[in-house]
Write a protein that holds these residues in place. Structure first.
Motif, PDB file in Angstrom:
ATOM      1  N   GLN A 154      31.334  30.322  37.274  1.00 43.61           N
ATOM      2  CA  GLN A 154      31.207  30.574  36.108  1.00 43.61           C
ATOM      3  C   GLN A 154      30.687  30.847  35.160  1.00 43.61           C
ATOM      4  O   GLN A 154      30.844  31.186  33.855  1.00 43.61           O
ATOM      5  CB  GLN A 154      32.348  29.049  35.668  1.00 43.61           C
ATOM      6  CG  GLN A 154      33.535  28.917  36.553  1.00 43.61           C
ATOM      7  CD  GLN A 154      34.258  27.664  36.506  1.00 43.61           C
ATOM      8  OE1 GLN A 154      33.743  26.824  36.332  1.00 43.61           O
ATOM      9  NE2 GLN A 154      35.276  27.764  36.784  1.00 43.61           N
ATOM     10  N   ASN A 167      35.397  42.580  30.807  1.00 39.66           N
ATOM     11  CA  ASN A 167      36.198  42.041  32.709  1.00 39.66           C
ATOM     12  C   ASN A 167      35.531  43.306  33.167  1.00 39.66           C
ATOM     13  O   ASN A 167      35.218  42.485  34.210  1.00 39.66           O
ATOM     14  CB  ASN A 167      36.884  40.736  32.335  1.00 39.66           C
ATOM     15  CG  ASN A 167      37.975  40.499  31.603  1.00 39.66           C
ATOM     16  OD1 ASN A 167      36.187  39.659  30.821  1.00 39.66           O
ATOM     17  ND2 ASN A 167      38.989  39.864  32.307  1.00 39.66           N
ATOM     18  N   LYS A 182      39.179  37.460  36.058  1.00 45.29           N
ATOM     19  CA  LYS A 182      40.132  36.630  35.064  1.00 45.29           C
ATOM     20  C   LYS A 182      40.328  35.534  34.594  1.00 45.29           C
ATOM     21  O   LYS A 182      40.044  34.934  34.054  1.00 45.29           O
ATOM     22  CB  LYS A 182      41.212  38.037  35.003  1.00 45.29           C
ATOM     23  CG  LYS A 182      41.402  39.041  33.618  1.00 45.29           C
ATOM     24  CD  LYS A 182      42.323  39.653  34.278  1.00 45.29           C
ATOM     25  CE  LYS A 182      42.473  41.102  33.313  1.00 45.29           C
ATOM     26  NZ  LYS A 182      44.049  42.127  33.975  1.00 45.29           N
ATOM     27  N   ALA A 183      40.397  34.987  36.362  1.00 47.77           N
ATOM     28  CA  ALA A 183      41.262  34.008  37.025  1.00 47.77           C
ATOM     29  C   ALA A 183      39.721  32.405  36.356  1.00 47.77           C
ATOM     30  O   ALA A 183      39.646  31.552  35.536  1.00 47.77           O
ATOM     31  CB  ALA A 183      41.044  33.651  37.988  1.00 47.77           C
ATOM     32  N   THR A 186      39.870  32.173  32.605  1.00 46.25           N
ATOM     33  CA  THR A 186      40.294  31.412  32.236  1.00 46.25           C
ATOM     34  C   THR A 186      40.040  29.607  32.194  1.00 46.25           C
ATOM     35  O   THR A 186      39.989  29.041  31.579  1.00 46.25           O
ATOM     36  CB  THR A 186      41.932  31.446  33.255  1.00 46.25           C
ATOM     37  OG1 THR A 186      42.623  32.332  32.572  1.00 46.25           O
ATOM     38  CG2 THR A 186      43.545  30.918  31.982  1.00 46.25           C
ATOM     39  N   ALA A 187      39.298  29.410  33.180  1.00 46.85           N
ATOM     40  CA  ALA A 187      38.857  28.162  33.719  1.00 46.85           C
ATOM     41  C   ALA A 187      38.372  27.883  32.845  1.00 46.85           C
ATOM     42  O   ALA A 187      37.382  26.734  32.452  1.00 46.85           O
ATOM     43  CB  ALA A 187      38.575  28.889  34.945  1.00 46.85           C
ATOM     44  N   PHE A 189      36.814  29.137  29.178  1.00 48.43           N
ATOM     45  CA  PHE A 189      38.153  28.727  28.174  1.00 48.43           C
ATOM     46  C   PHE A 189      38.655  27.374  28.448  1.00 48.43           C
ATOM     47  O   PHE A 189      38.425  26.573  27.424  1.00 48.43           O
ATOM     48  CB  PHE A 189      39.246  29.546  27.845  1.00 48.43           C
ATOM     49  CG  PHE A 189      38.209  31.213  27.948  1.00 48.43           C
ATOM     50  CD1 PHE A 189      37.503  30.856  27.316  1.00 48.43           C
ATOM     51  CD2 PHE A 189      39.973  31.892  27.398  1.00 48.43           C
ATOM     52  CE1 PHE A 189      36.614  32.661  27.108  1.00 48.43           C
ATOM     53  CE2 PHE A 189      38.772  32.986  26.921  1.00 48.43           C
ATOM     54  CZ  PHE A 189      37.585  33.013  26.759  1.00 48.43           C
ATOM     55  N   LYS A 190      39.438  26.713  29.085  1.00 49.40           N
ATOM     56  CA  LYS A 190      39.912  25.509  29.871  1.00 49.40           C
ATOM     57  C   LYS A 190      38.710  24.227  29.672  1.00 49.40           C
ATOM     58  O   LYS A 190      38.936  23.835  28.729  1.00 49.40           O
ATOM     59  CB  LYS A 190      40.808  25.398  30.735  1.00 49.40           C
ATOM     60  CG  LYS A 190      41.794  24.621  30.850  1.00 49.40           C
ATOM     61  CD  LYS A 190      42.743  24.971  32.118  1.00 49.40           C
ATOM     62  CE  LYS A 190      43.220  22.680  31.966  1.00 49.40           C
ATOM     63  NZ  LYS A 190      44.132  23.122  33.338  1.00 49.40           N
ATOM     64  N   ARG A 195      39.978  29.048  22.855  1.00 50.05           N
ATOM     65  CA  ARG A 195      41.043  30.051  23.107  1.00 50.05           C
ATOM     66  C   ARG A 195      40.497  31.857  22.943  1.00 50.05           C
ATOM     67  O   ARG A 195      41.215  32.398  23.270  1.00 50.05           O
ATOM     68  CB  ARG A 195      41.899  29.493  22.007  1.00 50.05           C
ATOM     69  CG  ARG A 195      42.515  28.663  22.274  1.00 50.05           C
ATOM     70  CD  ARG A 195      43.329  28.899  21.042  1.00 50.05           C
ATOM     71  NE  ARG A 195      44.720  27.533  21.363  1.00 50.05           N
ATOM     72  CZ  ARG A 195      45.723  27.015  20.671  1.00 50.05           C
ATOM     73  NH1 ARG A 195      45.664  27.061  19.715  1.00 50.05           N
ATOM     74  NH2 ARG A 195      45.722  25.459  20.944  1.00 50.05           N
ATOM     75  N   SER A 196      39.429  32.140  23.350  1.00 49.83           N
ATOM     76  CA  SER A 196      38.970  33.564  23.572  1.00 49.83           C
ATOM     77  C   SER A 196      37.160  33.542  23.629  1.00 49.83           C
ATOM     78  O   SER A 196      36.364  32.535  23.680  1.00 49.83           O
ATOM     79  CB  SER A 196      38.632  34.249  21.866  1.00 49.83           C
ATOM     80  OG  SER A 196      38.352  33.254  20.246  1.00 49.83           O
ATOM     81  N   ARG A 197      37.106  34.201  23.862  1.00 48.78           N
ATOM     82  CA  ARG A 197      35.487  35.236  24.263  1.00 48.78           C
ATOM     83  C   ARG A 197      35.241  34.531  23.114  1.00 48.78           C
ATOM     84  O   ARG A 197      33.928  34.249  22.897  1.00 48.78           O
ATOM     85  CB  ARG A 197      35.639  36.466  23.974  1.00 48.78           C
ATOM     86  CG  ARG A 197      36.066  37.095  25.822  1.00 48.78           C
ATOM     87  CD  ARG A 197      36.752  37.784  26.089  1.00 48.78           C
ATOM     88  NE  ARG A 197      35.298  38.820  26.061  1.00 48.78           N
ATOM     89  CZ  ARG A 197      34.959  38.749  28.031  1.00 48.78           C
ATOM     90  NH1 ARG A 197      35.723  39.153  28.419  1.00 48.78           N
ATOM     91  NH2 ARG A 197      33.626  39.926  27.899  1.00 48.78           N
TER      92      ARG A 197
END
Length: 216
Positions: A154, A167, A182-183, A186-187, A189-190, A195-197
């Protein structure tokens, strides 16, 4: 004892100078070099139980303290000494606050480099003479706490996002599928609470440190 030492710095001439200092001060050390955070991560997966990492704060894939935060979170058993052109007290304080075992200004002579590395390998902390006092433990920001929770992969992806890679490009570089990236995104960002790049890049930029003098 034969030490394993990793030099992580994107300046080849300075890596060569550090190598010279280490070979003069230690008996036949195993020295590995990395010119980016990605290369450093690859080394850490290949080199078993390194004794020391000499880390530049500003190099490809890192934003200021982010590389140090990542290393202390994922490899807490490996001592990290910062070797940086950013020599002001605030940078030293923040580095030590995040678990660095020493801070060596890039302007230091080779004999000082040798002494500093030897002292840290013996289990001590080393700071410049102009900074003799260890800083008091400060409050770590929420962002820094979140960054330390990222997995190695990550962190790789986040570094590439911050460099503007898409990506599809990241998937190609890491030799994985775009769905996997993509996964990871998402991880990331969380974990970072964004919420965005763009928000992720802005968050990383908060950790930037500007050198107070040019690199040696």
């Amino acid at each position: 004892m034969k030490y394993k030492i990793i030099i992580a710095d994107d300046h080849p001439l300075f890596r060569a100078a550090l190598q010279a200092a280490l070979r003069q001060g230690l008996e036949n050390p195993e020295i590995y070099e990395a010119g980016s955070i990605a290369a450093l991560q690859n080394l850490l997966e290949q080199v078993s139980s390194p004794d020391l990492i000499l880390l530049d704060l500003n190099m490809p894939g890192a934003h200021g303290l982010s590389g140090l935060i990542f290393l202390r979170g994922q490899y807490p058993q490996v001592p990290v000494v910062i070797v940086s052109a950013a020599e002001d007290s605030q940078v030293i304080h923040r580095s030590m606050q995040h678990g660095a075992h020493g801070f060596i200004p890039k302007s230091s002579p080779l004999d000082v480099l040798k002494h500093a590395v030897t002292q840290v390998l013996e289990g001590d902390i080393w700071l410049p003479e102009s900074q003799p006092e260890l800083p008091e433990q400060g409050q770590v920001s929420e962002l820094e706490q979140k960054l330390a929770t990222l997995t190695p992969q990550q962190f790789r992806v986040l570094g590439m996002i911050s460099e503007g890679l898409l990506n599809k490009q990241i998937a190609y570089e890491l030799e994985v599928s775009e769905a996997t990236i993509k996964a990871h995104v998402t991880a990331i960002f969380k974990k970072l609470g964004v919420r965005s790049r763009t928000q992720a890049v802005i968050a990383m930029n908060e950790l930037e440190i500007e050198p107070s003098s040019p690199p040696a």
